[in-house]
Design a protein around this motif. Structure first.
Motif: not given
Ligand code: HEC
Length: 145
Positions: A102-112
């Motif tokens: 989930q932390a990875f998913g949140a960081a990925l959304a920011e990166l996106n």
């Protein structure tokens, strides 16, 4: 009927090996996309908004897969030594493992969001995502096979 027993076992073994192959291929692709972004963040490759957005979007697509079946029981490093680095603690504490996801998913959304907004926006977002990759690897991936 005696011959049927090893045949069944061989089939089960194959399914588990295929799961590990798919899991590792998934992370290989994730690593490939991350590599393109890291090269830009580190200045090894010129920043290109379109390419950065494509890498981020592909990672979003990859993480949209139903990844639960990549973690079928019987596919840890203890079950298949030499084939996988997935530590048994994943199955013992699936909740903690999913938190890293989930932390990875949140960081990925920011990166996106940041990917197309210039190198100054990309750089910290890549750093944060890399940190989320590492946080999971530190706890759940063995250093070697
Ligand atoms: C929720 C946990 C988790 C997150 C988040 C995660 N990984 Fe992994 N990663 C793993 C595990 C577990 C393995 C070991 C898989 C195996 O050996 O079966 C792995 C393996 C890998 C591999 C090696 C693949 C191979 O050939 O065996 C690469 C490359 C990789 N990850 C890159 C990344 C990158 C890049 C990110 C972030 C963008 C990331 N991972 C995020 C858990 C994670």
């Amino acid at each position: 009927m005696i011959a049927a027993v090893p045949a069944t076992m061989a089939l089960a073994q194959t399914a588990e090996n295929e799961t590990v192959k798919a899991r590792r291929a998934f992370y290989t692709m994730l690593g490939f996309e991350m590599g393109g972004l890291a090269a830009m963040a580190q200045g090894k490759v010129d920043y290109d908004a379109e390419a950065a957005q494509a890498h981020a979007a592909d990672m979003v697509t990859l993480t949209g897969l139903h990844t639960a079946d990549f973690y079928a029981p019987g596919t840890s490093k203890d079950d298949l030594p030499g084939e996988t680095r997935a530590l048994p603690v994943i199955w013992e504490d699936m909740g903690a493992f999913q938190e890293k996801g989930q932390a990875f998913g949140a960081a990925l959304a920011e990166l996106n969001t940041a990917a197309g907004e210039g190198l100054d926006a990309l750089r910290p977002a890549v750093g944060k995502l890399g940190g989320a990759c590492k946080a999971c690897h530190d706890d759940f991936r063995a250093a070697d096979f």
